[in-house]
Write a protein that holds these residues in place. Sequence first.
Motif, PDB file in Angstrom:
ATOM      1  N   GLN A   1       0.827  -1.206   0.000  1.00  0.00           N
ATOM      2  CA  GLN A   1       0.000   0.000   0.000  1.00  0.00           C
ATOM      3  C   GLN A   1       0.861   1.254   0.000  1.00  0.00           C
ATOM      4  OE1 GLN A   1      -3.124   0.019  -0.410  1.00  0.00           O
ATOM      5  NE2 GLN A   1      -3.780   2.081   0.094  1.00  0.00           N
ATOM      6  N   GLU A   2       2.062   1.198   0.619  1.00  0.00           N
ATOM      7  CA  GLU A   2       2.933   2.359   0.700  1.00  0.00           C
ATOM      8  C   GLU A   2       3.487   2.767  -0.654  1.00  0.00           C
ATOM      9  OE1 GLU A   2       3.143  -0.326   2.516  1.00  0.00           O
ATOM     10  OE2 GLU A   2       2.773   0.305   4.577  1.00  0.00           O
ATOM     11  N   GLN A   3       3.325   1.929  -1.685  1.00  0.00           N
ATOM     12  CA  GLN A   3       3.874   2.239  -2.988  1.00  0.00           C
ATOM     13  C   GLN A   3       2.806   2.369  -4.062  1.00  0.00           C
ATOM     14  OE1 GLN A   3       6.786  -0.926  -3.416  1.00  0.00           O
ATOM     15  NE2 GLN A   3       8.425   0.441  -2.798  1.00  0.00           N
TER      16      GLN A   3
ATOM     17  N   VAL B   1      10.832   0.731   2.068  1.00  0.00           N
ATOM     18  CA  VAL B   1       9.911  -0.262   2.646  1.00  0.00           C
ATOM     19  C   VAL B   1      10.764  -1.398   3.202  1.00  0.00           C
ATOM     20  CG1 VAL B   1       8.012  -1.844   2.217  1.00  0.00           C
ATOM     21  CG2 VAL B   1       8.111   0.342   0.996  1.00  0.00           C
ATOM     22  N   PRO B   2      10.793  -1.594   4.522  1.00  0.00           N
ATOM     23  CA  PRO B   2      11.613  -2.664   5.101  1.00  0.00           C
ATOM     24  C   PRO B   2      11.278  -4.021   4.490  1.00  0.00           C
ATOM     25  CG  PRO B   2      10.789  -1.212   6.824  1.00  0.00           C
ATOM     26  CD  PRO B   2      10.096  -0.804   5.554  1.00  0.00           C
ATOM     27  N   GLY B   3      12.317  -4.763   4.129  1.00  0.00           N
ATOM     28  CA  GLY B   3      12.125  -6.082   3.565  1.00  0.00           C
ATOM     29  C   GLY B   3      11.853  -6.103   2.080  1.00  0.00           C
ATOM     30  N   ALA B   4      11.730  -4.926   1.458  1.00  0.00           N
ATOM     31  CA  ALA B   4      11.477  -4.844   0.022  1.00  0.00           C
ATOM     32  C   ALA B   4      12.617  -4.108  -0.659  1.00  0.00           C
ATOM     33  CB  ALA B   4      10.161  -4.126  -0.261  1.00  0.00           C
TER      34      ALA B   4
ATOM     35  N   LEU C   1      11.688  -2.141 -10.892  1.00  0.00           N
ATOM     36  CA  LEU C   1      11.095  -3.439 -10.591  1.00  0.00           C
ATOM     37  C   LEU C   1      11.320  -3.729  -9.116  1.00  0.00           C
ATOM     38  CD1 LEU C   1      12.237  -5.664 -13.613  1.00  0.00           C
ATOM     39  CD2 LEU C   1       9.913  -4.855 -13.137  1.00  0.00           C
ATOM     40  N   GLY C   2      10.295  -4.153  -8.413  1.00  0.00           N
ATOM     41  CA  GLY C   2      10.431  -4.361  -6.973  1.00  0.00           C
ATOM     42  C   GLY C   2       9.773  -5.620  -6.477  1.00  0.00           C
ATOM     43  N   GLY C   3      10.238  -6.066  -5.329  1.00  0.00           N
ATOM     44  CA  GLY C   3       9.685  -7.232  -4.668  1.00  0.00           C
ATOM     45  C   GLY C   3      10.384  -7.466  -3.349  1.00  0.00           C
ATOM     46  N   ARG C   4      10.215  -8.647  -2.788  1.00  0.00           N
ATOM     47  CA  ARG C   4      10.869  -8.969  -1.524  1.00  0.00           C
ATOM     48  C   ARG C   4      12.389  -8.976  -1.710  1.00  0.00           C
ATOM     49  NH1 ARG C   4       6.822 -12.572  -1.952  1.00  0.00           N
ATOM     50  NH2 ARG C   4       8.274 -14.275  -2.398  1.00  0.00           N
ATOM     51  N   GLN C   5      13.075  -8.494  -0.695  1.00  0.00           N
ATOM     52  CA  GLN C   5      14.504  -8.255  -0.808  1.00  0.00           C
ATOM     53  C   GLN C   5      15.290  -9.512  -1.176  1.00  0.00           C
ATOM     54  OE1 GLN C   5      15.524  -5.798   2.501  1.00  0.00           O
ATOM     55  NE2 GLN C   5      17.551  -5.284   1.712  1.00  0.00           N
TER      56      GLN C   5
END
Length: 268
Positions: free
Chosen positions: A144-146, A215-218, A238-242
Amino acid sequence: MTTEAAPREGAAVPVAEAAERRIKSAKRTLEVLEFFAVTHRPATVMEVARALGYPQSSTSVLLGGLTRLGYLEFDAAARSYRPTLRVLLLGAWQQEALFGDTHLLRLLEELRRRSGFAVLLGMRQQAHVQYILTLRSPRGMVPQEQRAGLLKPLCRAAVGLALLLGLPDADVARLARRANAEERDPSLRVSIPALLDELAEGRARGWVESSGRVVPGASVIAMPLPALRGHPPLAVGLGGRQEVVRRARAEMIAALRATCEALARAQK
């Protein structure tokens, strides 16, 4: 002691207050359209209100108004709303002017499909980056933050850093000082020498990464898009889990480069 008198019934609303109300109404209208751009599905009044943090009553009025204007259609059986082709036509002329037969949204949808990650498209707003489009994916969900429309720190978000790659160091330092002045949490203020070093490395390799700083963890990997005629600079990420991004970094970079090259060819 004097007290401020309440406005008389029927009295004119102050100009500044009326303007603020119109701005708020316009902002909510655009956020509703951006909500559908992200979710890609019909939604009920309650779902829209919950996602955007609006009162249910005013959300119902807003969606009803957009339906009467032809921007949304209402499914009475499902009690849900979805955008009409009138929304699509709002920006069709700009797509044709910028890309001809190569539509940006089509390329970004293909980028999401090929990579399996969330796609973020952003542009600079003063000392922030604003996401103007976010595409979710099952593999790298956009939190939601993005969601589209939100502002993020220009000097920490990967899409913001990608927008800084094309600026001289003096301009970057000026923007970083402004961002630091606006940041209330001292621990989140950036070191300008460290930022300039990071951007120098990013220019050499052509991409930057947020690594959980927003975003922590991302994590997000981002690149600047080729210059588009008549439009401010844009960057795509492009983003996702770290941990997933760490394993797929090479493939993500290759997918981003392919998208940028396709847009560059469309500009010729």
